[in-house]
Design a protein around this motif. Structure first.
Motif, PDB file in Angstrom:
ATOM      1  N   ALA A 140      30.643  10.459  36.952  1.00 48.87           N
ATOM      2  CA  ALA A 140      30.159   9.787  35.741  1.00 48.87           C
ATOM      3  C   ALA A 140      30.659   8.346  35.673  1.00 48.87           C
ATOM      4  N   GLY A 141      31.940   8.154  35.922  1.00 49.65           N
ATOM      5  CA  GLY A 141      32.505   6.809  35.818  1.00 49.65           C
ATOM      6  C   GLY A 141      31.953   5.854  36.853  1.00 49.65           C
ATOM      7  N   GLY A 149      29.162   6.165  38.477  1.00 48.03           N
ATOM      8  CA  GLY A 149      27.727   5.971  38.218  1.00 48.03           C
ATOM      9  C   GLY A 149      27.485   4.949  37.115  1.00 48.03           C
ATOM     10  N   ILE A 150      28.285   5.034  36.050  1.00 48.87           N
ATOM     11  CA  ILE A 150      28.138   4.067  34.949  1.00 48.87           C
ATOM     12  C   ILE A 150      28.493   2.665  35.435  1.00 48.87           C
ATOM     13  N   ALA A 151      29.594   2.553  36.173  1.00 45.78           N
ATOM     14  CA  ALA A 151      30.012   1.236  36.662  1.00 45.78           C
ATOM     15  C   ALA A 151      28.962   0.644  37.608  1.00 45.78           C
ATOM     16  N   ALA A 157      25.784   1.382  37.799  1.00 45.19           N
ATOM     17  CA  ALA A 157      24.555   1.059  37.062  1.00 45.19           C
ATOM     18  C   ALA A 157      24.721  -0.249  36.293  1.00 45.19           C
ATOM     19  N   GLY A 158      25.891  -0.445  35.703  1.00 42.14           N
ATOM     20  CA  GLY A 158      26.153  -1.694  34.982  1.00 42.14           C
ATOM     21  C   GLY A 158      26.129  -2.900  35.899  1.00 42.14           C
ATOM     22  N   ALA A 166      19.810   0.701  39.213  1.00 40.95           N
ATOM     23  CA  ALA A 166      20.476   1.291  38.046  1.00 40.95           C
ATOM     24  C   ALA A 166      19.994   2.710  37.778  1.00 40.95           C
ATOM     25  N   ALA A 182      22.451   5.737  37.284  1.00 41.61           N
ATOM     26  CA  ALA A 182      22.474   6.357  35.953  1.00 41.61           C
ATOM     27  C   ALA A 182      22.255   7.870  36.058  1.00 41.61           C
ATOM     28  N   ALA A 242      25.502   9.323  36.997  1.00 35.27           N
ATOM     29  CA  ALA A 242      26.378   9.346  35.820  1.00 35.27           C
ATOM     30  C   ALA A 242      26.009  10.490  34.889  1.00 35.27           C
ATOM     31  N   LEU A 243      24.728  10.727  34.736  1.00 34.73           N
ATOM     32  CA  LEU A 243      24.278  11.839  33.886  1.00 34.73           C
ATOM     33  C   LEU A 243      24.703  13.185  34.478  1.00 34.73           C
ATOM     34  N   ALA A 245      28.304  13.652  33.699  1.00 35.51           N
ATOM     35  CA  ALA A 245      28.521  13.977  32.284  1.00 35.51           C
ATOM     36  C   ALA A 245      28.177  15.441  31.996  1.00 35.51           C
TER      37      ALA A 245
END
Length: 108
Positions: A26-27, A29-31, A33-34, A45, A49, A52-53, A56
């Motif tokens: 998750a972490g 993936g978020i980083a 994607a950002g 992204a 994402a 990240a999903l 989660a």
């Protein structure tokens, strides 16, 4: 002594391994994607994402899976972990797709 067999720390270690996997997925993936959005690469992204999903969802399922594992260990039955394995597989596939898109984008 309650007479009830204790599962020991095996299930705790397994739960922590699933938490580490989920948080990492998750972490990161978020980083990623950002960073992709900031670098004006929105195509990248999407798979990040998705990873990240997946992380989660795994994190949310950790408690449920742990309770099932504890119950199975006490009853001596098997645990079906196929659903969570499929979620991890989907997250890893999303990261691989993002890496492929990144390589193709940089090569062109």
């Amino acid at each position: 002594m309650s007479g009830e067999p204790r599962p020991g720390l095996h299930s705790e270690r397994t739960r922590l391994a699933w938490v580490r996997t989920a948080v990492t997925m998750a972490g990161s993936g978020i980083a990623a994607a950002g960073i992709s959005v900031r670098q004006d690469l929105p195509v990248l992204a999407v798979p990040f994402a998705a990873a990240a999903l997946a992380g989660a969802v795994l994190l949310l399922r950790t408690g449920i899976r742990h309770r099932r594992l504890e119950r199975a260990l006490r009853q001596g039955s098997l645990v079906d972990g196929r659903r969570d394995a499929r979620i991890v597989w989907a997250g890893a596939l999303a990261v691989a797709a993002a890496a492929l898109i990144m390589v193709l984008t940089m090569a062109l």
